[in-house]
Scaffold this active site. Structure first.
Site, mmCIF file in Angstrom:
data_model
loop_
_atom_site.group_PDB
_atom_site.id
_atom_site.type_symbol
_atom_site.label_atom_id
_atom_site.label_comp_id
_atom_site.label_asym_id
_atom_site.label_seq_id
_atom_site.Cartn_x
_atom_site.Cartn_y
_atom_site.Cartn_z
ATOM 1 N N LYS A 76 0.831 -1.208 0.000
ATOM 2 C CA LYS A 76 0.000 0.000 0.000
ATOM 3 C C LYS A 76 0.863 1.254 0.000
ATOM 4 C CE LYS A 76 -2.677 0.173 3.499
ATOM 5 N NZ LYS A 76 -1.748 0.906 4.389
ATOM 6 N N THR A 78 3.842 1.443 -1.202
ATOM 7 C CA THR A 78 4.453 1.479 -2.529
ATOM 8 C C THR A 78 3.505 2.123 -3.539
ATOM 9 O OG1 THR A 78 5.742 -0.514 -2.044
ATOM 10 C CG2 THR A 78 5.467 0.065 -4.368
ATOM 11 N N ARG A 99 3.418 7.858 6.686
ATOM 12 C CA ARG A 99 3.845 7.681 8.076
ATOM 13 C C ARG A 99 5.347 7.421 8.184
ATOM 14 N NH1 ARG A 99 0.299 2.820 9.982
ATOM 15 N NH2 ARG A 99 0.603 2.219 7.818
ATOM 16 N N LYS A 110 7.603 -7.282 9.455
ATOM 17 C CA LYS A 110 6.781 -6.542 8.507
ATOM 18 C C LYS A 110 7.593 -5.703 7.529
ATOM 19 C CE LYS A 110 2.839 -3.353 8.362
ATOM 20 N NZ LYS A 110 3.483 -2.281 7.589
ATOM 21 N N ALA A 278 -2.106 1.172 13.528
ATOM 22 C CA ALA A 278 -3.483 1.122 13.031
ATOM 23 C C ALA A 278 -4.326 0.139 13.837
ATOM 24 C CB ALA A 278 -3.486 0.739 11.560
ATOM 25 N N PHE A 306 -3.259 -0.577 7.137
ATOM 26 C CA PHE A 306 -3.938 -1.843 6.889
ATOM 27 C C PHE A 306 -5.119 -1.677 5.935
ATOM 28 C CE2 PHE A 306 -2.136 -2.781 11.280
ATOM 29 C CZ PHE A 306 -1.039 -3.436 10.777
ATOM 30 N N PHE A 386 2.157 -8.260 -8.577
ATOM 31 C CA PHE A 386 3.303 -8.984 -8.056
ATOM 32 C C PHE A 386 3.806 -9.943 -9.130
ATOM 33 C CE2 PHE A 386 2.023 -7.127 -4.189
ATOM 34 C CZ PHE A 386 2.997 -7.345 -3.217
ATOM 35 N N TRP A 414 5.949 -0.656 -8.437
ATOM 36 C CA TRP A 414 7.114 -1.312 -7.826
ATOM 37 C C TRP A 414 8.205 -1.556 -8.864
ATOM 38 C CZ3 TRP A 414 9.085 -6.310 -8.747
ATOM 39 C CH2 TRP A 414 10.096 -6.723 -7.859
#
Length: 561
Positions: A76, A78, A99, A110, A278, A306, A386, A414
């Site tokens: 997200k 990215t 953030r 993560k 979050a 999230f 992906f 990406w």
């Protein structure tokens, strides 16, 4: 599909050509008095800019959210960074507002929050490590308050604070399960009053939430003063104002409250500031940074933590209400692998083509679409591609969206940076220019706490009912009696499911959300409703990412991501 030949995130970031931070500031029309350099590629913006630009129309806010993620994350951040780059590529003046990462997830499992591939904010290693010291300032202010509380009790306890009812823990910006439950004050009368205590991770601190919802120094001080730290022997709340230390805490945060200015790999300006959890808090970058960005550019691309059930709901009900504004459009990030996992496919099989699991898991995306539509906001689905996604799988999601009348864009930021997000950028601009959407909160602030929680559980999560433990039932009455019932609700819930059970994937129905406890976050300005087993101090995995990290003899970071 053959994986593209790309370098690691840190290798890409270290090979990038960055502009000196003064060029980024100049491009935003900032004078030398408007910002302060923190090295060559970082700066902090003065809050005086608000006064200078008060007559400038606010830029359009674009919110990026997502479906329920897999444990590996869905990119997200990215997409947020890539969309900001793409907006500038199509001729729109855009700024990214995201953030600050926490060291705990960085060195755990993560990863960071600086984007990935060719859609990153840089300098990446600085942002993911100590950056400009904001996290340390918040940690210090939080622990200073903890020390002042224990000292007050040790020195005679004029406020009659009950050591058994102190709710202000200590914090550390790292995952350390051994500190969840501790005892302090051991060693005899000279070392304090013994009591049970514990540590949260810094981003779960109420001070982090306070800093991210304040609109300036004065508001910051007032919010800090309102924070509840515990209760007296006769069960009356004790605040920071009662201790008289809000001034000292504000002093420790006077620099941290200013937004951080950096850039993306394509030299798009970015404000990276604040980062509340979050799960336990509202999961958005600072209100100051978002409002500042809207005074510096025509479009602000920002994100919420999230999925839409957590981040977007809180962004809209808490942050936007506080700011008295609303996003002009919403981007829902979806990935083939997360949809397949929500369709029942095991995590170790997500790389395999499986349209049947995708067809089942698309119900999760549909629920998040319905939620954003319930708020009255226009949206577009961004399929974050992906390397293992098959053409059949991609085509299925695109065709499903089109059949529902939902704009959709295959996003490849990406791999391709801003160029891979131009179609998404065009569709976002089209939404903003053509939409007649009107933001409408799902509940009114004057509704009772029980009704507000039930509204979120049923309208956002799709729950059948809400159950309250005996403790939560008692707190509903206590909070109403204290006059705290006119605040928004901040649900603490797992990110992996629409329910409070992380194993209940897809779009579950007929489930009950159980609220086990309520916590007052009066400084932040919301009531936290805890569900499930949400940890405020995470633990490290068996193979933490820190095992791959190192630094060369010349000081170059290695293995960060």
């Amino acid at each position: 599909m053959k994986a593209p030949l790309v370098k690691s995130d840190i290798d890409i970031a270290q090979a990038a050509t960055l502009q000196p931070i003064e060029q980024i500031a100049d491009g935003l029309g900032l004078d030398t008095a408007d910002w302060e350099p923190y090295g060559r590629y970082k700066g902090k913006i003065s809050l005086d800019v608000f006064q200078k630009r008060q007559t400038r129309p606010d830029g359009k806010i674009i919110l990026v959210t997502s479906i329920n993620p897999t444990p590996a994350g869905e990119g997200k951040s990215t997409v947020t960074v890539g969309l900001g780059q793409a907006m500038n590529r199509i001729g729109k003046q855009a700024i990214v507002a995201v953030r600050e990462p926490s060291l705990g997830p960085n060195m755990g499992k993560k990863g960071g929050a600086a984007g990935g591939g060719y859609a990153q904010v840089v300098p990446m290693e600085d942002i993911n490590l100590h950056f400009t010291g904001d996290m340390h300032a918040i940690t210090t202010a939080h622990n200073a308050l903890a020390a002042l509380i224990d000292n007050h009790i040790h020195q005679g306890n004029d406020l009659q604070i009950d050591p058994r009812r102190i709710i202000w823990k200590r914090v550390l910006d790292f995952n350390d399960r051994a500190l969840r439950h501790i005892v302090v004050g051991l060693g005899g009368p000279a070392h304090g009053v013994p009591r049970e205590d514990g540590f949260d991770i810094t981003v779960a601190s109420e001070i982090m939430a306070v800093l991210c919802l304040a609109d300036g120094i004065d508001d910051l001080k007032k919010r800090l003063a309102r924070m509840v730290i515990g209760y007296t022997f006769d069960k009356q709340p004790v605040t920071v104002r009662d201790l008289g230390v809000e001034g000292a805490l504000t002093l420790l945060l006077k620099d941290a409250v200013r937004p951080n200015l950096v850039q993306t790999l394509e030299n798009t300006p970015a404000l990276v500031h604040g980062g509340p959890f979050a799960n336990i808090a509202h999961g958005c970058n600072s209100l100051i940074a978002t409002k500042m960005a809207s005074k510096l550019a025509d479009y602000v691309v920002t994100e919420a933590g999230f999925g839409a059930d957590l981040g977007a709901e809180k962004f809209l009900h808490i942050k936007m209400r506080t700011a008295n504004t609303a996003p002009s459009a919403v981007v829902i990030v979806a990935t083939i692998r997360a949809l397949k996992m929500n369709g029942g496919l095991p995590q170790n099989e997500l790389a395999e083509e499986n349209v049947a699991a995708l067809r089942k898991g698309i119900a999760n995306l549909n629920k998040h679409i319905e939620t954003i539509q319930a708020f009255g906001l226009p949206l577009v689905v961004a399929i974050n591609r992906f390397v293992h996604d098959s053409e059949r799988e991609l085509a299925f999601v695109e065709q499903w969206c089109e059949s529902q009348g939902i704009p959709v864009s295959l996003t490849e930021v990406w791999e391709k940076g801003g160029r891979g997000g131009e179609d998404l950028a065009e569709k976002v601009v089209q939404l903003v220019e053509q939409s007649e959407g009107r933001f409408t909160p799902l509940y009114a602030l004057n509704e009772p706490i029980r009704e507000k929680i039930t509204c979120i559980a049923q309208k956002v999560y799709g729950a059948k009912d809400v159950a309250f433990t005996a403790k939560a039932e008692r707190q509903l009455t206590e909070f109403a009696d204290a006059g705290w019932d006119n605040l928004p609700i901040c649900m603490a819930k797992t990110q992996y499911s629409l329910s409070d059970d992380p194993k209940l994937l897809g779009r579950p129905e007929g489930f009950t959300i159980t609220v086990r406890e309520l916590r007052p976050s009066l400084g932040a300005g919301f009531i936290v409703a805890l569900t499930g087993d949400v940890m405020t101090m995470p633990g490290l995995p068996k193979q933490p990412a820190a095992l791959n990290m190192d630094v060369t003899d010349d000081g170059k970071a290695v293995g960060l991501f």
